[in-house]
Design an enzyme around this catalytic site. Sequence first.
Site, PDB file in Angstrom:
ATOM      1  N   LEU A 156       0.861  -1.189   0.000  1.00 10.74           N
ATOM      2  CA  LEU A 156       0.000   0.000   0.000  1.00 10.74           C
ATOM      3  C   LEU A 156       0.902   1.245   0.000  1.00 10.74           C
ATOM      4  O   LEU A 156       0.929   2.012   0.962  1.00 10.74           O
ATOM      5  CB  LEU A 156      -0.899  -0.053   1.229  1.00 10.74           C
ATOM      6  CG  LEU A 156      -2.370   0.310   0.983  1.00 10.74           C
ATOM      7  CD1 LEU A 156      -3.231  -0.158   2.135  1.00 10.74           C
ATOM      8  CD2 LEU A 156      -2.559   1.774   0.694  1.00 10.74           C
ATOM      9  N   SER A 157       1.655   1.403  -1.072  1.00 14.04           N
ATOM     10  CA  SER A 157       2.724   2.414  -1.145  1.00 14.04           C
ATOM     11  C   SER A 157       2.714   3.079  -2.513  1.00 14.04           C
ATOM     12  O   SER A 157       3.704   3.055  -3.250  1.00 14.04           O
ATOM     13  CB  SER A 157       4.086   1.735  -0.931  1.00 14.04           C
ATOM     14  OG  SER A 157       4.071   0.868   0.168  1.00 14.04           O
ATOM     15  N   GLU A 158       1.583   3.662  -2.871  1.00 15.97           N
ATOM     16  CA  GLU A 158       1.440   4.192  -4.227  1.00 15.97           C
ATOM     17  C   GLU A 158       2.462   5.255  -4.564  1.00 15.97           C
ATOM     18  O   GLU A 158       2.889   5.375  -5.720  1.00 15.97           O
ATOM     19  CB  GLU A 158       0.035   4.774  -4.432  1.00 15.97           C
ATOM     20  CG  GLU A 158      -1.082   3.739  -4.440  1.00 15.97           C
ATOM     21  CD  GLU A 158      -1.753   3.612  -3.090  1.00 15.97           C
ATOM     22  OE1 GLU A 158      -1.107   3.933  -2.061  1.00 15.97           O
ATOM     23  OE2 GLU A 158      -2.920   3.190  -3.045  1.00 15.97           O
ATOM     24  N   GLN A 163      -7.295   1.848  -8.416  1.00 12.11           N
ATOM     25  CA  GLN A 163      -8.742   1.610  -8.483  1.00 12.11           C
ATOM     26  C   GLN A 163      -9.550   2.903  -8.345  1.00 12.11           C
ATOM     27  O   GLN A 163     -10.746   2.913  -8.589  1.00 12.11           O
ATOM     28  CB  GLN A 163      -9.171   0.615  -7.411  1.00 12.11           C
ATOM     29  CG  GLN A 163      -8.335  -0.650  -7.478  1.00 12.11           C
ATOM     30  CD  GLN A 163      -9.081  -1.894  -7.058  1.00 12.11           C
ATOM     31  OE1 GLN A 163     -10.306  -1.930  -7.023  1.00 12.11           O
ATOM     32  NE2 GLN A 163      -8.349  -2.933  -6.746  1.00 12.11           N
ATOM     33  N   ASP A 185      -8.521   9.079  -6.752  1.00 10.20           N
ATOM     34  CA  ASP A 185      -8.278   9.654  -5.429  1.00 10.20           C
ATOM     35  C   ASP A 185      -7.074   9.000  -4.733  1.00 10.20           C
ATOM     36  O   ASP A 185      -6.362   9.649  -3.978  1.00 10.20           O
ATOM     37  CB  ASP A 185      -9.528   9.489  -4.565  1.00 10.20           C
ATOM     38  CG  ASP A 185     -10.801   9.782  -5.347  1.00 10.20           C
ATOM     39  OD1 ASP A 185     -11.489  10.751  -5.026  1.00 10.20           O
ATOM     40  OD2 ASP A 185     -11.097   9.022  -6.306  1.00 10.20           O
ATOM     41  N   HIS A 209     -13.891   9.237  -3.219  1.00 14.16           N
ATOM     42  CA  HIS A 209     -13.848   8.080  -4.120  1.00 14.16           C
ATOM     43  C   HIS A 209     -14.497   8.366  -5.471  1.00 14.16           C
ATOM     44  O   HIS A 209     -14.859   7.444  -6.191  1.00 14.16           O
ATOM     45  CB  HIS A 209     -14.534   6.864  -3.484  1.00 14.16           C
ATOM     46  CG  HIS A 209     -13.681   6.138  -2.479  1.00 14.16           C
ATOM     47  ND1 HIS A 209     -13.237   6.732  -1.323  1.00 14.16           N
ATOM     48  CD2 HIS A 209     -13.181   4.878  -2.458  1.00 14.16           C
ATOM     49  CE1 HIS A 209     -12.510   5.854  -0.621  1.00 14.16           C
ATOM     50  NE2 HIS A 209     -12.452   4.731  -1.299  1.00 14.16           N
TER      51      HIS A 209
HETATM   52  C1  LIG Z   1      -4.112   5.440  -0.637  1.00 11.64           C
HETATM   53  C2  LIG Z   1      -5.155   4.392  -0.816  1.00 11.64           C
HETATM   54  N1  LIG Z   1      -4.912   3.339  -1.617  1.00 11.64           N
HETATM   55  C3  LIG Z   1      -5.833   2.377  -1.767  1.00 11.64           C
HETATM   56  C4  LIG Z   1      -7.017   2.438  -1.110  1.00 11.64           C
HETATM   57  C5  LIG Z   1      -8.058   1.324  -1.275  1.00 11.64           C
HETATM   58  N2  LIG Z   1      -8.157   0.590   0.004  1.00 11.64           N
HETATM   59  C6  LIG Z   1      -9.140   0.846   0.883  1.00 11.64           C
HETATM   60  S1  LIG Z   1      -8.987  -0.067   2.270  1.00 11.64           S
HETATM   61  C7  LIG Z   1      -7.626  -0.853   1.676  1.00 11.64           C
HETATM   62  C8  LIG Z   1      -6.958  -1.921   2.472  1.00 11.64           C
HETATM   63  C9  LIG Z   1      -6.416  -1.440   3.738  1.00 11.64           C
HETATM   64  O1  LIG Z   1      -5.904  -2.518   4.469  1.00 11.64           O
HETATM   65  P1  LIG Z   1      -5.612  -2.354   5.988  1.00 11.64           P
HETATM   66  O2  LIG Z   1      -4.935  -1.053   6.243  1.00 11.64           O
HETATM   67  O3  LIG Z   1      -4.903  -3.569   6.435  1.00 11.64           O
HETATM   68  O4  LIG Z   1      -7.052  -2.255   6.667  1.00 11.64           O
HETATM   69  P2  LIG Z   1      -8.214  -3.361   6.693  1.00 11.64           P
HETATM   70  O5  LIG Z   1      -9.077  -3.134   5.512  1.00 11.64           O
HETATM   71  O6  LIG Z   1      -7.590  -4.689   6.696  1.00 11.64           O
HETATM   72  O7  LIG Z   1      -8.966  -3.064   7.942  1.00 11.64           O
HETATM   73  C10 LIG Z   1      -7.300  -0.379   0.410  1.00 11.64           C
HETATM   74  C11 LIG Z   1      -6.167  -0.863  -0.378  1.00 11.64           C
HETATM   75  C12 LIG Z   1      -7.259   3.566  -0.321  1.00 11.64           C
HETATM   76  N3  LIG Z   1      -8.423   3.734   0.327  1.00 11.64           N
HETATM   77  N4  LIG Z   1      -6.323   4.507  -0.161  1.00 11.64           N
END
Ligand SMILES: Cc1ncc(C[n+]2csc(CCOP(=O)(O)OP(=O)(O)O)c2C)c(N)n1
Lengths: 351, 318
Positions: free
Chosen positions: A59-61, A83, A86, A130
């Site tokens: 999760l490191s865009e 996806q 935003d 979003h």
């Molecule tokens: C910067 C960013 N990238 C992608 C997303 C899409 N997204 C929403 S929740 C999520 C997963 C987050 O995982 P985690 O922090 O482990 O929380 P969990 O859903 O497991 O509670 C992603 C990739 C986002 N909201 N923000």
Amino acid sequence: MERMLGYGQAIREALDQALADDPDVIVMGLGVPDPKGVFGSTIGLQERHGVERVFDIPLSENAVTGIALGSATTGLRPVLVHQRVDFALVSFEQIVNQIAKWRFMFDGRLSAPLVIRMVVGRGWGQGPQHSQSLQALFAHVPGLRVIMPTTPSDAKGMLTAAIESDDPVICLEHRWLYNIEDLVPQERYRVPLDRARVVRSGTDVTLVGVSYMTLECLTAAEMLADAGVSAEVVDLRSIRPLDIDTIRESVERTGRLVVVDNAHVVGGVSAEITAAVLERSFASLLASPVRMGFPDHPTPTSPALADGYYPLPEDIAARTAAVVGRPAAFTPAERGERRLDQPDTSYQGPF
Amino acid sequence: MDQSALRQDLLRSMLRIRMVEEAVADLYPEQEMRCPVHLSIGQEAPAAGVCSALANGDQVVSGHRSHAHYLARGGDLARMLAEFYGKATGCTGGLGGSMHLTDPEAGFLAATPIVGSSIPVGVGAALTARNRGEDRVVVVFLGDGAMETGILHESINFAVVHRLPVMFCCENNLYSVYSPMSVRQPPDRSIVEVAAGHGIRTWSGDGNDAEEVAGLAEDAVQAIRLGSGPAFLEFSTYRWREHCGPYYDNDLGYRTQEEFESWRDSDPIEILARREGWPDREQVALDIAEEIRAAVEFARSSPFPVSDSMRSTLVPSS
Ligand SMILES: Cc1ncc(C[n+]2csc(CCOP(=O)(O)OP(=O)(O)O)c2C)c(N)n1
Ligand SMILES: [Mg+2]
């Protein structure tokens, strides 16, 4: 051979063929190899092309955008997928300061041949964070190409050309376009990255649509035809560079311009188009140009508020009829069971 | 508070979160809650345990999966449900939906769903507390996925440098959407050790044991109040339902049924109920059910917002 394909399938085919033809192409992004495959657009690609070329990311865009740049400037052809637009905003620095300027500031000795796909959300309470459609932000930055293909066949052809382009390309894909189908050639082909397209001809007024709004313009043109107004519809397709020649050529015939952007009107692409037409084709205008788009505030979540946020075909038809000097009211397009926050009843959110 | 009273509070808090989330899951298919929902069923313990260690005036910040945090902190249930229904009486008047909750009076400052983005906001709230000399601890809830964002590390670094009264609470549920840890983080690296590398004090524990969570949070909060600077806590737990939405999604194949069942068998509510005995369980459940019924009724019968009410005041415009 042509056959009906959905928008996501067409993108998937473009990626699949690019991966097959060029070993330097890679595809990465959050959820790329997961079971949903970014609304179907990346399904099965990892199985076919391997984990070193098609992969999920941390999760490191922000960092991964710089990594895409570093790989691109040393020979790979990365396609980075988000996806939502935003989410890509956390990588804005890389895109604006680095990627866009890479070739220029190194005097052409380096380049950044990469593609960043971003999906624009709408409906089912996508709300403030979003559903932004930020093409104007990207289009403001010299060095980027910005495209918004509307049809599946353009999506495939433009994405193919984008991957082969030596410029960085931002490809914005409206979520609701994933619910349409179109005839798409099976073989690999390219659609130019800098050409608008006349998708319906007419004589009284030129409607320029951006992305999903092109479909709304086509519906509006049907309504207008019933009211005796002949509207030409141009699908903008390319945001930067703008194909002003195609728009001008149309406006010089019809004498009237209505731009319907899938974004805020203030400071938007519609302003750029209108200004360019006024500067160059002022004398052929029979009426003031009109700009339509989102109101000047963020997207609210409640359907009660979001429903009024987006221009609808009947709104476009009414504004256009007024521009043509034949004011009329239009009854809403037939929607059946569909509510205004879904493209069709199959879309029930949540995402 | 004696330990039994604490357990009963934790049980009540967790059961309330569970029942609210299950009510949302049951009602969601009616398609009247038209916004994405990230349910916390299965991971109630960190919310209940951490919030039990907080005092009046403390603040909580969260991300996309925030319902449990909002409820455990004392956020208004009826206004949360009204928000899911997009109503004018919702906690953000229908503007934000499930992903943007707030109840500042209750100490739930804000939740926003861009992963990582609300973390520095919590650090900023702690900066306010320090500069104004307010005795306040700010809790920042985050997921394992947020550990991968740069902003998390920048935020911890700042908090440590300034010795701010902030407590980072990471709920490690092993997944980010459908992506397992293995494609996101090195296999033998623990989350708390990464945090500890920033020089922050760390605690970790069983995130399905609310009593353990409460104890660790109590220690950490106390240390923060004594001026020892920020804290980082990691809790292992598991999300039962799909990442976003009301259903189960084990059929997608991104995780095994066995893994799911083994976590479900360590149900945080049952673990603590067994330990405590909990003779009042039935009455507590009845009370919560009645509270939920009334809140749903409130949400459903509330009016939708009208478009003109907020625009001119909330956004500067020409
Ligand atoms: C910067 C960013 N990238 C992608 C997303 C899409 N997204 C929403 S929740 C999520 C997963 C987050 O995982 P985690 O922090 O482990 O929380 P969990 O859903 O497991 O509670 C992603 C990739 C986002 N909201 N923000
Ligand atoms: Mg997680």
